[in-house]
Enzyme design. Structure first.
Site, PDB file in Angstrom:
ATOM      1  N   GLU A  27       0.811  -1.220   0.000  1.00 13.46           N
ATOM      2  CA  GLU A  27       0.000   0.000   0.000  1.00 13.46           C
ATOM      3  C   GLU A  27       0.841   1.264   0.000  1.00 13.46           C
ATOM      4  OE1 GLU A  27      -2.660  -3.273   1.151  1.00 13.46           O
ATOM      5  OE2 GLU A  27      -0.642  -2.676   1.813  1.00 13.46           O
ATOM      6  N   HIS A  30     -11.846  -5.921   8.226  1.00 16.26           N
ATOM      7  CA  HIS A  30     -12.458  -5.640   6.931  1.00 16.26           C
ATOM      8  C   HIS A  30     -13.743  -4.829   7.073  1.00 16.26           C
ATOM      9  CE1 HIS A  30      -9.918  -9.166   6.172  1.00 16.26           C
ATOM     10  NE2 HIS A  30      -9.890  -8.813   4.904  1.00 16.26           N
TER      11      HIS A  30
END
Length: 658
Positions: free
Chosen positions: A397, A464
């Site tokens: 990321e 999540h």
């Protein structure tokens, strides 16, 4: 130290000598000024001048270079007027950061130099982005980026080299192995014998170069740069050198053994090259002294100019204006022709039309290419736009965010998909410390949109399901957008891509396939920073966003007797304070609903703003409704208990009856 090279003329040797001498003489002057208190801090590169000068000379003037805080030779070799450098170091307006940042923490498009940030690692990924832009534009160019041996311990080093290798990016990773990371020796930084050995794990070419030999640095890097321009690929260059002064001058060098210091003093790159120039007859003593006198006179002359400049005047309006790049929003009105789409399809449609509108727009993320992303939003995009513009990335990321920053430096747009917004924590540093601050620091925009699939209600558990917008609304320089309907998802996404500033675009996963609505078929925009008054009433104001908009809408249908203004914020930063205050002043009661945990969320700041600006209009205490201060659990019963949805009904009724 051997400086003999049959490929170099006498004129080239003289030029190299002048170039390596200049940063040394400037540094010696700066150390005097530091002791006199005329500059606040200095990171010395004495003993390492050959690297910065030699690498910069090997690049073309239009090629980008990303230096560190000991690479003064990069700036002098790019012919930046010394008065501007001196102004920068003194925090004057004529510097490059308007007094907002110090030393070499700046960049300049004029001289194709991209400055560092104190976190060191992210600039490696920025070089990847510039290299990617060169490749996409078919430009035969190379980018050079510097780091120290300490910086190679950071995860950004691995991520940047891995991406560059996988994508064959024309980047020279220049590692100055100077013995110590502040006081930590290399023996405590890495276990391999040479940093260059690390290249093998990336399938990358590497070279070890004597960083104190200006001739070796220049000739070898020049040869490598020419090769990379013709055959784009990353190369890891390890320059062996030594830091003979403290990390910064206040640190000192007591931790360095005396015999080690003596060894490297004998290998001084400037003194040894001067001796070669003299003994080989290239220049005589008088000519060398004349060169030194000329450089010292230039230094003194430019110091006088910088010293006469006034200090930067504090101007709050200018400070606030420079947080974002100025941008004149030109609305693209939605067409009357509409079609019913799911929330997820509206996002895909907006992304597709943006790719058609902007030829320089690149999508990057894990599994976004052939697979279409884990939510299938980019399904079919590779066939339509090609793999150059729809790029699968490694799981990295941080490097992908910084690569996007590099594309922006080259004038390109990008959309980065975080597979889940939770994973943004692995890319947090470059977002809040690079993208958010870069325009304020030196007027470089970050034309980057980061898509953030987020939210609970789908039983995905603690990693999540977060709605972590408050991590970013706290950071000046970032725009945060959070749509609740398909029409707004499309129009706000297109507007976010058009905006030249960094945007965090939150997409609630629970809405993806559960919410449908009429969406304008053509390309259109919805202005960022403007809330939407969904429903008008007189008794109270409900302020919310994202999935919670639908919670509020459902509850108001259940209680039609409640006359409420329902405000969908849509953009959380910048916040539409005007719309909030107008409604609260009308109704006198307000409830703020968010999915995020209650403490530290945006509801807290909105509550404070209302208290400060609308207190005399309030007929009841401000009410906040939010989720429990726990991580988000997996089990449905626990998740339902966590969310503020069920608590909202009683809170709304209590406020209405107050």
């Amino acid at each position: 130290m051997n400086f003999e090279d049959p490929t170099l003329s006498k004129e080239q040797h003289v030029d190299l000598f002048k170039s390596i001498l200049k940063p040394r003489l400037i540094e010696e002057k700066m150390l005097v000024l530091l002791r006199q208190g005329k500059i606040s801090k200095w990171f010395s590169g004495i003993g390492q001048e050959a690297i910065a000068v030699g690498v910069t000379k090997s690049l073309k003037s239009e090629e980008y270079i990303l230096p560190m805080h000991r690479n003064l030779g990069v700036f002098t070799e790019r012919k930046i007027p010394l008065q501007r450098l001196f102004s920068q170091w003194q925090g004057k307006l004529n510097g490059f950061t308007k007094g907002r940042d110090r030393s070499f923490h700046f960049g300049t498009q004029e001289y194709k130099i991209i400055g560092m940030i104190s976190h060191l690692g992210p600039q490696l990924g920025v070089a990847d982005g510039i290299g990617l832009a060169h490749k996409l534009k078919n430009e035969k160019s190379v980018t050079a980026v510097f780091t120290g041996e300490g910086g190679t311990s950071e995860g950004d080093f691995h991520e940047a080299l891995n991406v560059a290798s996988v994508w064959d990016l024309p980047v020279l990773f220049c590692v100055e192995n100077n013995g110590y990371g502040l006081s930590t020796p290399t023996s405590e930084q890495f276990k391999c014998e040479h940093i260059a050995d690390k290249a093998l794990g990336y399938g990358m070419e590497s070279h070890i170069i004597d960083g104190n030999n200006i001739v070796e640095v220049y000739t070898k890097v020049n040869e490598i740069a020419k090769s990379v321009r013709q055959n784009p690929r990353p190369v890891l260059l390890e320059f062996k050198t030594f830091r003979r002064r403290g990390h910064e001058e206040a640190s000192g060098t007591k931790y360095v053994p005396a015999e080690l210091m003596e060894h490297w003093e004998k290998l001084d790159p400037v003194n040894n090259y001067e001796l070669f120039i003299l003994e080989s007859g290239i220049l005589n003593r008088d000519e060398i002294d004349s060169i030194k006198t000329e450089i010292k006179s230039e230094i003194d002359e430019h110091l006088k100019i910088a010293n006469k400049e006034l200090e930067v005047e504090a101007d709050q309006t200018k400070e606030l204006q420079d947080v974002f790049q100025g941008y004149e929003f030109k609305p693209q009105m939605p067409s009357s022709k509409k079609t019913e789409l799911r929330f997820i399809d509206a996002i895909s449609d907006g992304l597709r039309q943006s790719m058609e509108r902007h030829d320089d727009l690149v999508i990057m993320g894990q599994d976004v290419a052939e697979y279409g992303g884990v939510f299938k939003i980019t399904e079919g995009f590779v066939e339509r736009f090609g793999k150059d513009r729809v790029r699968n990335t490694p799981i990295c990321e941080s490097a992908i965010v910084t690569t996007a920053m590099g594309l922006s430096i080259k004038g390109m747009k990008s959309v980065v998909e975080m597979q889940f917004s939770d994973f943004v924590s692995s890319g947090f540093n470059p977002i809040v410390n690079y993208l958010a601050k870069v325009h304020y620091r030196w007027a470089q925009n970050a034309d980057v949109v980061i898509r953030m699939p987020c939210g609970a209600g789908v039983g995905a558990g603690p990693f999540h399901s977060q709605t972590n917008e408050a991590w970013f609304t706290k950071t000046p320089g970032l725009k945060v957008v959070y749509p609740s309907t398909p029409q707004e998802a499309k129009g706000l996404l297109i507007a976010s891509i058009e905006d030249p500033n960094p945007v965090l675009f939150f997409e609630h996963k629970a809405l993806y396939r559960s919410i449908r609505g009429e969406v304008s078929v053509d390309y259109f925009t919805i202005e960022l920073g403007k809330a939407n008054l969904i429903r008008e009433g007189n008794d109270l104001t409900i302020i919310t966003y994202g999935a919670a908009v639908h919670w509020a809408t459902e509850l108001l249908k259940k209680y039609p007797e409640i006359s409420a203004d329902l405000i969908d914020l849509r953009t959380l930063s910048p916040l539409d304070e005007e719309a909030i205050f107008k409604s609260v002043k009308k109704t006198g009661k307000v409830i703020i609903l968010q999915e995020d945990s209650i403490f530290g969320g945006i509801a807290s700041d909105i509550s404070a703003l209302i208290s400060e600006n609308c207190f005399e209009y309030l007929d009841a205490p401000i009410k906040r409704v939010a989720s429990l201060p726990t991580p988000i659990p997996f089990s449905k019963n626990l998740e339902d208990q966590y969310l503020g949805k069920e608590k909202f009904e009683s809170a709304l009724l209590t406020l209405n009856n107050y």
